[in-house]
Design a protein around this motif. Structure first.
Motif, PDB file in Angstrom:
ATOM      1  N   HIS A   1       5.965  35.361  53.978  1.00 40.91           N
ATOM      2  CA  HIS A   1       5.365  34.046  53.667  1.00 40.91           C
ATOM      3  C   HIS A   1       5.402  33.841  52.157  1.00 40.91           C
ATOM      4  O   HIS A   1       4.469  34.201  51.439  1.00 40.91           O
TER       5      HIS A   1
ATOM      6  N   HIS B   1       7.006  30.653  49.525  1.00 41.19           N
ATOM      7  CA  HIS B   1       7.755  29.415  49.317  1.00 41.19           C
ATOM      8  C   HIS B   1       8.538  29.573  48.017  1.00 41.19           C
ATOM      9  O   HIS B   1       7.927  29.793  46.967  1.00 41.19           O
TER      10      HIS B   1
ATOM     11  N   HIS C   1       2.944  26.975  59.698  1.00 39.09           N
ATOM     12  CA  HIS C   1       1.619  27.140  59.100  1.00 39.09           C
ATOM     13  C   HIS C   1       0.590  26.575  60.089  1.00 39.09           C
ATOM     14  O   HIS C   1       0.798  25.498  60.658  1.00 39.09           O
TER      15      HIS C   1
ATOM     16  N   HIS D   1      -0.434  31.939  57.753  1.00 40.94           N
ATOM     17  CA  HIS D   1      -1.887  31.975  57.502  1.00 40.94           C
ATOM     18  C   HIS D   1      -2.581  32.401  58.809  1.00 40.94           C
ATOM     19  O   HIS D   1      -2.676  33.587  59.068  1.00 40.94           O
TER      20      HIS D   1
ATOM     21  N   ASP E   1       2.582  33.694  49.405  1.00 43.93           N
ATOM     22  CA  ASP E   1       2.557  32.236  49.557  1.00 43.93           C
ATOM     23  C   ASP E   1       3.225  31.517  48.376  1.00 43.93           C
ATOM     24  O   ASP E   1       4.413  31.218  48.450  1.00 43.93           O
TER      25      ASP E   1
HETATM   26 ZN    ZN Z   1       2.530  28.717  52.757  1.00 45.25          ZN
END
Ligand code: ZN
Ligand code: HPA
Length: 347
Positions: A25, A27, A205, A229, A286
């Motif tokens: 996870h 980005h 997500h 998450h 993240d």
């Molecule tokens: Zn994310």
């Protein structure tokens, strides 16, 4: 703190650092550090509202998911050329290599780029350049995930999937990110069904700002393999039992949850409770450039604040390998590397 506690903490910190890691996870746009963002702004003649990196970091004080997303999307304006996408990807991989990341399944948000006139092909070609160079230079393998922005209409996601068709051999999965509240999984049922027909895997997500019911509906409607998450799953014992039964991985991001006020402190993260319940929990970063830490920092903070044990760390490492979309042979290699680290001497 007693000297035996100090020894134990040092031992756990050494394990966190040494363990081979899989990141599920992250980005790519969220790995754009202020220094690189400002350099790209200069390179491309793009105006940004910050004078320097210090001022940029000072603005990274978020109230919730939306206040973060506003800044995150605005910063993406500096990414213009194929080389820019290659550079941000390679910088992330260099940083990840220093954390012993061995395999990564990064997200990218094509609609953020196509909406401002950057071609889908430019973004993905640059990212694939960076991933290939990163594999050659650092030995980090990868599977790329295309995320749809859930605050945009489903028709925009469908158009994006069409643009992705020539690249399907290089994309492992589709995902779903951006504002969760008001943009339920049902909105994307058709485009996810189409993606599955095209042979893509699905993740999404859910359960970040939305409650446990949104996680259940995401599993039912979008047929995802992993939940990104998913921390609020803890609110529903039946859902927790289902996650265990079905082996669904949760890609938990402690620093993100802290910075976006999903949990008041990392000690309040349900990560340990979910792990203890037998859920395939993983720890990830993240948007590390915005939330103040990469995967190693997230693991170390979780270890300290939640009292994770050596066995917990081993389980988190195993969960990430097993929950990944890597080929079985690659998973076996990584499990071997992980077990070798954990077989090392105990103090
Ligand atoms: Zn994310
Ligand atoms: N949640 C939703 N959308 C996002 C996130 C996130 O944590 N990071 C980047 N886009």
């Amino acid at each position: 703190m007693s000297s035996s506690e100090l020894d134990r903490n040092a031992d756990l910190a050494a394990l966190v650092s040494a363990m081979p890691k899989v990141e599920l996870h992250v980005h790519l746009e969220g790995t754009l550090e202020p220094e690189q963002m400002l350099a790209l702004a200069r390179r491309n003649g793009v105006k940004v509202p910050f004078a320097d990196a210090q001022e940029t970091r000072a603005a990274y004080d978020f109230e919730d998911l939306q206040s973060f997303l506003d800044i995150y999307y605005a910063s993406c304006a500096v990414l213009v050329t194929r080389e820019d996408f290659r550079d941000v990807t390679l910088s992330y991989l260099r940083r990840a290599a220093s954390d012993n990341v061995r395999h990564v399944e990064p997200f990218f948000d094509p609609q953020t780029h196509t909406a401002r006139g950057v071609a889908f092909d430019t973004a993905i070609a640059g990212i694939l350049d960076g991933l290939a160079e990163g594999e050659r230079e650092f030995g980090i393998t990868s599977r790329l995930i295309l995320c749809f922005l859930r605050d945009l209409p489903a028709a925009s996601a469908e158009a994006t999937l069409r643009e992705a068709q020539p690249w399907l051999g290089r994309i492992a999965a589709v995902g779903l990110d951006s504002a969760e509240i008001g943009n339920p999984p049902e909105k994307f049922a058709e485009v996810f069904a189409l993606a599955r027909e095209l042979g893509l895997l699905c993740v999404a997500h859910a359960g970040e700002e939305g409650g446990a019911d949104l996680v259940t509906r995401t599993l039912d409607v979008l047929k995802v393999r992993r939940i990104d998450h998913g921390v609020r799953s803890v609110e529903d014992p039946q859902l927790v039992a289902r996650l265990v039964r079905e082996g669904v991985a949760l890609t938990v991001c402690p620093f993100s949850n802290l910075k976006l006020r999903v949990t008041p402190t990392i000690a309040d993260s349900p990560l340990k409770a979910l792990l203890d319940a037998g859920v395939r929990v993983t720890v990830n970063s993240d948007d590390p450039a915005y939330f103040g830490g990469y995967i190693g920092d997230n693991l170390l903070a979780a270890t300290r604040e939640l009292g994770l044990t050596r066995d917990d760390l081993h389980a988190l490492g195993r969960n990430a390998i097993e929950g990944s979309f890597a080929a079985d042979a690659r998973k076996s290699t990584l499990i071997g590397e992980l077990d070798a680290v954990f077989a090392g001497a105990r103090p």
